[in-house]
Design an enzyme around this catalytic site. Structure first.
Site, short mmCIF file in Angstrom:
data_model
loop_
_atom_site.label_atom_id
_atom_site.label_comp_id
_atom_site.label_asym_id
_atom_site.label_seq_id
_atom_site.Cartn_x
_atom_site.Cartn_y
_atom_site.Cartn_z
N CYS A 73 0.85 -1.19 0.00
CA CYS A 73 0.00 0.00 0.00
C CYS A 73 0.89 1.25 0.00
CB CYS A 73 -0.86 -0.03 1.26
SG CYS A 73 -1.93 1.37 1.45
N CYS A 112 3.54 22.55 5.67
CA CYS A 112 3.61 21.07 5.61
C CYS A 112 4.86 20.66 4.84
CB CYS A 112 2.36 20.50 4.96
SG CYS A 112 2.05 21.15 3.32
N ASP A 158 -0.40 29.83 5.85
CA ASP A 158 -0.50 28.35 5.83
C ASP A 158 -0.61 27.92 4.37
OD1 ASP A 158 -0.86 25.67 6.34
OD2 ASP A 158 -2.79 25.89 7.35
C1 SAM Z 1 -2.53 24.01 3.73
S1 SAM Z 1 -4.06 24.59 3.15
C2 SAM Z 1 -4.49 25.72 4.41
C3 SAM Z 1 -5.71 25.32 5.12
C4 SAM Z 1 -6.21 26.12 6.28
N1 SAM Z 1 -5.28 27.06 6.85
C5 SAM Z 1 -6.70 25.15 7.34
O1 SAM Z 1 -6.06 25.01 8.38
O2 SAM Z 1 -7.72 24.47 7.11
C6 SAM Z 1 -3.51 25.71 1.88
C7 SAM Z 1 -4.62 26.48 1.21
O3 SAM Z 1 -4.03 27.39 0.28
C8 SAM Z 1 -4.90 27.52 -0.83
N2 SAM Z 1 -4.10 28.06 -1.95
C9 SAM Z 1 -3.24 27.38 -2.75
N3 SAM Z 1 -2.66 28.21 -3.63
C10 SAM Z 1 -3.16 29.45 -3.39
C11 SAM Z 1 -2.95 30.71 -3.99
N4 SAM Z 1 -2.10 30.86 -5.01
N5 SAM Z 1 -3.64 31.77 -3.52
C12 SAM Z 1 -4.51 31.60 -2.48
N6 SAM Z 1 -4.73 30.43 -1.86
C13 SAM Z 1 -4.08 29.35 -2.31
C14 SAM Z 1 -5.43 26.12 -1.02
O4 SAM Z 1 -6.62 26.13 -1.74
C15 SAM Z 1 -5.59 25.63 0.42
O5 SAM Z 1 -6.89 25.87 0.90
#
Ligand code: SAM
Length: 487
Positions: free
Chosen positions: A80, A440, A413
């Site tokens: 897996c 992450c 984030d």
């Molecule tokens: C790691 S997640 C963060 C989630 C949130 N902070 C939480 O704890 O639930 C990263 C987020 O960044 C958004 N994202 C990715 N690229 C982006 C961009 N260029 N501009 C704005 N948001 C973006 C994604 O859609 C995603 O929801």
């Protein structure tokens, strides 16, 4: 011209674990990376790739197992794509994750670090996920001891996870330990129902079939959402009896599992598995399930993003809040900060911090997530939040900051790729007192921190394990603005 065969290396002692979770050894000063070995193992390795300064390969023989090795708890270990670190005791997994954070921040970012806080391990090391997606396949993975020619079409069907690196091969799973029950019972029920009623399983290469994926979502409050995704063979235009077959399965499922709070189905005729751009049709029950965090309720619809380990998400947000409180304590008494939550998803961090702030401002790429964020603010009667959808590097500029108020604290984030250099530049110009960077991927975080460290110093680093038995982790870094006279 015949390719030169790469060497088979014998009796190699694995020394450590490197970024991306690969095991590492040194051969005459050259680094060798192999998957699926642990420190202390002595192995034979077939080299598959030689580059300047490093080699890659795979283990052909475990000569002497590491004294640290433990028995993997899952019968699917080794095949897996998930939970690859099961043979490594959990305290050692944490030790290597901690080391990964320090290595990346120092080696890539060349950053001056305060003492890195010990990684926060997950209390649950199994059943910690609140969302799993299983794939149906008409050509499951066949093991070496099975005679594929003698297997019937039905015996070739399976439901489970993709084999690592193989998009069209699915491992039929009998038991997965990642999510609480009834996750396995649900999957096995749908599988057996489909087999008994001659509903075809998805053919990933040819892109047809009736049953395609099954998504199971749970909450820490015990709620359950099930989404059955059908392929284009389940469209009414493809089969006049398709609606009857769909409802036959869904009715049987809801009768067998009355605990399902929300049952959806989706028809996905596309080439990829994402349902975010498709209609999710509520078949039975509530339109959403709700996660709770302290006094807050978060609505989770079939497409909503929510951190996959709810308990560790709470600890992560609590660390962010602790850093925000510390930043506020340095501000003039009574000052209520403007807090930006960039890459806010469904607004969870922004809303979690809202009671500390004059105003929270969330920005996120996905418009549906922003709709959820606004809804979550409403459900929780939070009136000091605003949310905007758009690409960060387009939306976050001097004019936006003028309109929405200069941030005192910014929470970042971003996805694994980290932040765009333009975003880093805007942040340097906006000059908030503190930046709290959740990541992450410590490698891209290190790169971004190196840019921000022109005007900020790192005052705290806290790794958190959200994903036991994998090499993945989260890391929270607090940056505090360097005072003018100290620059
Ligand atoms: C790691 S997640 C963060 C989630 C949130 N902070 C939480 O704890 O639930 C990263 C987020 O960044 C958004 N994202 C990715 N690229 C982006 C961009 N260029 N501009 C704005 N948001 C973006 C994604 O859609 C995603 O929801």
């Amino acid at each position: 011209m015949a390719r030169k065969k790469k060497p088979l290396l014998q009796n190699i002692t694995i020394e450590s674990i490197a970024a991306e979770g690969k095991a590492l050894a040194h051969i005459d000063g050259t680094v060798l990376f192999v998957p699926q070995a642990i420190p202390g193992d002595v192995v034979d390795v077939q080299v598959t790739r030689i580059r300047r300064g490093y080699m890659e390969g795979y283990v052909t023989r475990l000569v002497t197992p590491s004294p640290h090795r433990i028995e993997p708890f899952c019968c699917h270990f080794g095949r897996c794509g998930g939970c690859k670190w099961q043979a490594l005791p959990y305290p050692m997994q944490l030790q290597y994750k901690q080391q990964q954070v320090v290595d990346q921040l120092v080696r890539i970012g060349r950053l001056d670090l305060p003492e890195v806080s010990p990684i926060l391990g997950s209390e649950k090391t199994v059943e910690y996920r609140n969302k799993l997606e299983y794939t149906f396949s008409s050509r499951r993975w066949i093991f070496a001891d099975e005679e594929s020619e003698s297997l019937s079409d039905k015996e070739l069907c399976g439901v489970g996870f993709h084999i690592s690196g193989m998009f069209d091969k699915v491992l039929d799973i009998t038991k997965c330990h990642l999510q609480r029950e009834p996750t396995n019972a649900l999957r096995l029920f749908v599988r057996d129902y489909a087999l008994d009623h001659n509903l075809s399983f998805y053919d990933i290469r040819a892109q047809h079939g009736f049953t395609r994926t099954l998504i199971v979502r749970t909450t820490s409050t015990g709620e359950l959402m099930v989404i059955v995704v059908f392929g284009k063979d389940a469209e009414d235009s493809a089969d006049p009896d398709a609606a009857g077959k769909r409802s036959g399965l869904l009715d049987a499922l809801s009768q067998r599992f009355p605990e399902i709070n929300s049952l959806y189905y989706v028809i996905n005729p596309k080439g990829n598995d994402t349902i975010n751009d498709l209609d999710c049709i509520l078949y039975k029950g509530e339109d959403a399930i709700y996660e709770q965090m302290e006094g807050l309720r978060f609505k989770i619809g079939p497409k909503s993003f929510y951190q996959t380990n709810s308990e560790q998400a709470y600890r992560l947000y609590s660390i962010v809040r602790e850093y925000a409180r510390e930043a506020i304590s340095q501000m003039p008494e009574g000052h209520k900060p403007v807090i930006y939550d960039l890459y806010t998803g469904t607004g969870t961090i922004a809303l979690f911090l809202s009671s500390l702030a004059l105003k929270v401002v969330g920005i996120e790429y996905v418009p549906e997530a922003i709709e959820d964020a606004k809804l979550n603010a409403k459900i929780n009667s939070i009136e000091n939040s605003v949310f905007f959808a758009g690409d960060m590097k387009e939306i976050l500029n001097a004019e936006f900051i003028l309109q929405n108020g200069a941030p005192d604290i910014v929470v970042l984030d971003p996805p694994r790729a980290g932040i765009h250099p333009d975003v880093a530049q805007v942040l340097l110009e906006a000059s908030p007192n503190d930046i709290i960077y959740v990541s992450c991927n410590p490698a891209t975080q290190a790169r971004d921190l190196a840019i921000l460290s022109k005007r900020y110093r790192i005052t705290a680093v806290q790794p958190i394990d959200m994903f036991p038995h994998t090499h993945h982790l989260e890391n929270v870094v607090n940056l505090t603005k360097i005072k003018e006279e100290c620059r």
